[in-house]
Design an enzyme around this catalytic site. Structure first.
Site, short mmCIF file in Angstrom:
data_model
loop_
_atom_site.label_atom_id
_atom_site.label_comp_id
_atom_site.label_asym_id
_atom_site.label_seq_id
_atom_site.Cartn_x
_atom_site.Cartn_y
_atom_site.Cartn_z
NE ARG A 1 -2.88 0.41 3.35
CZ ARG A 1 -2.20 0.60 4.49
NH1 ARG A 1 -1.50 1.70 4.67
NH2 ARG A 1 -2.22 -0.31 5.44
CE1 TYR B 1 -17.90 11.99 -14.70
CE2 TYR B 1 -16.64 11.89 -12.67
CZ TYR B 1 -17.50 11.30 -13.58
OH TYR B 1 -17.95 10.03 -13.35
CG ASP C 1 -9.80 17.11 -13.78
OD1 ASP C 1 -9.13 16.63 -14.72
OD2 ASP C 1 -10.72 16.49 -13.21
CE LYS D 1 -12.76 9.32 -18.16
NZ LYS D 1 -12.70 9.14 -16.76
O1 P1T Z 1 -13.63 7.99 -13.47
P1 P1T Z 1 -12.46 8.45 -12.70
O2 P1T Z 1 -11.17 7.84 -13.15
O3 P1T Z 1 -12.66 8.36 -11.22
O4 P1T Z 1 -12.26 10.01 -13.05
C1 P1T Z 1 -13.18 11.00 -12.70
C2 P1T Z 1 -13.03 12.18 -13.62
C3 P1T Z 1 -12.29 13.28 -13.19
N1 P1T Z 1 -12.11 14.36 -13.97
C4 P1T Z 1 -12.63 14.42 -15.21
C5 P1T Z 1 -12.41 15.63 -16.05
C6 P1T Z 1 -13.37 13.34 -15.71
O5 P1T Z 1 -13.87 13.45 -16.95
C7 P1T Z 1 -13.58 12.20 -14.89
C8 P1T Z 1 -14.40 11.05 -15.35
N2 P1T Z 1 -15.20 11.30 -16.47
C9 P1T Z 1 -16.01 10.42 -17.10
C10 P1T Z 1 -16.19 9.16 -16.69
C11 P1T Z 1 -16.72 10.95 -18.27
O6 P1T Z 1 -17.25 10.17 -19.08
O7 P1T Z 1 -16.75 12.17 -18.42
#
Ligand code: P1T
Length: 377
Positions: A46, A98, A170, A195
């Site tokens: 961890r 988001y 972000d 992403k």
């Molecule tokens: O899904 P996750 O890895 O926890 O990430 C969250 C997140 C954070 N910031 C941005 C700009 C994001 O687009 C996302 C997740 N977004 C999607 C799942 C989407 O389809 O927009």
């Protein structure tokens, strides 16, 4: 060194035990110790894992950051960074993020006494007026998900620092290939590595990168205390992904521009949201702050019925949440990624029932366009 050289080499030293050129997946929960208090720098997985360490060095280098931390998801990276804020302190949150980020503030952090206000961070005078004496952090996405509003990061950093607040950006939509928020004056950059950084729609992860040693110590402490770490397998996948980040981002950008231009001329499309279009209200700012525009495009079809026809009519594009993979994904923000944002706010932002979002993949652009054309027809 250039971006691709860093992407391929930072953190990617040959394995000291075997010479393996790819960093191995150290699938272990613990490490043998030589004696009490004597070990090779790894005690428990961890706290440290060599595959994760390699990825942390890699993405930190790409963001031009001194420190980097890989998390189990984008949301856990954001939540861990928000642990720099204490009960009774105030955060200015960009009004379009988001949906999950908004939900974290609205439904979770609120219960722990973290105050926040939503602000249009693209309007610097509104932004300036929103500060309170207890504002400790500003959190923005740029360009925003899904209506692609751009925030002037250097100006926001200057205003925030003058008022004693840290700026978190972000950077998921641009990736460090097209935008480096720390170089523009931000304090912390976060990502959903799910992403573009991973890029192949086969891993969920998150990242935080920063330069301040004290904040990095705290985020590392939080990462270990809470344990929302990225697994060795996922660390390996993202590390493989970033090696091709530059070539993928160039291809997403090329295709994104073509798809946006096609949509902008289409009679059935009422409006296109893409900072690469000269008609985007912040096109000049985007050109200055980003070195490309990427593959995220949103467009207004006018009604839920029209949106549904497009979303269900595509054959090559896949209807689904997420973005940033090699394959084109199409989604309906109002009912999918931004369902947790109240309807009134959604319509103020332009997240209407008729809005469709595309994560333009790196297939041949003419095939993506032909698919959208037949779905719009
Ligand atoms: O899904 P996750 O890895 O926890 O990430 C969250 C997140 C954070 N910031 C941005 C700009 C994001 O687009 C996302 C997740 N977004 C999607 C799942 C989407 O389809 O927009």
């Amino acid at each position: 060194m250039g971006f691709s050289t860093i992407a391929i080499h930072a953190g990617n030293e040959p394995d000291p035990a075997t010479g393996a050129v790819s960093v191995p997946i150290y699938q272990t929960s613990t490490y043998a110790q030589d004696g009490l208090g004597r070990h090779k720098g790894y005690e428990y997985a961890r706290t440290q894992n060599p595959t994760r360490t390699a990825l942390e060095k890699n993405i930190a280098a790409l963001e031009n950051a001194r420190f980097g931390f890989a998390f189990a998801s984008g949301m856990s990276a954001i939540d861990s960074v928000l642990k720099l804020v204490k009960a009774g302190e105030h955060v200015l949150l960009g009004d379009n993020t988001y949906g999950g980020t908004f939900r974290l503030f609205d439904r979770v952090l609120r219960n722990y006494g973290v105050e926040f206000d939503l602000v249009d961070s693209s309007d610097l005078s509104e932004f300036e007026n929103a500060f309170k004496p207890n504002t400790k952090m500003v959190f923005v996405e740029t360009p925003t998900n899904p209506v692609m509003t751009v925030t002037d990061l250097a100006a926001v950093a200057e205003l925030s620092h003058a008022r004693g607040a840290k700026v978190v950006c972000d950077n998921t939509f641009m990736s460090p290939y097209f935008q480096r928020p720390l170089d523009l004056g931000c304090d912390i950059v976060v990502h959903s590595t799910t992403k573009y950084l991973n890029g192949h729609s086969d891993s969920v992860g998150g990242f935080a990168a920063l330069n301040d040693e004290k904040d990095a110590e705290w985020i590392g402490f939080i990462q270990n205390s809470i344990g929302a770490i990225l697994s060795p397998m996922d660390s390996f996948l993202v590390l493989r992904g970033t090696k091709t980040l530059a070539v993928r981002m160039e291809a997403h950008d090329r295709n994104g521009r073509q798809v946006a231009n096609f949509l902008a001329e289409h009679p059935r499309v009422e409006k296109v949201y893409y900072p690469g279009l000269a008609s985007h209200p912040q096109h000049e700012l985007a050109k200055r702050q980003q070195s490309g525009f990427g593959g995220m495009v949103a467009f207004e079809t006018g009604s839920l019925e029209n949106a549904k026809k497009v979303l269900e009519g595509v054959k090559l594009c896949t209807l689904g949440e997420s973005l940033g993979g090699v394959e084109s994904l199409i989604s309906h923000p109002a009912s999918m990624t931004h369902a947790s944002v109240p309807e009134e706010r959604r319509s103020q932002l332009g997240i209407t029932d008729g809005l469709v979002r595309i994560s333009v993949g790196i297939e041949d652009a003419e095939d993506i366009i032909a698919d959208l054309d037949q779905a719009l027809a």
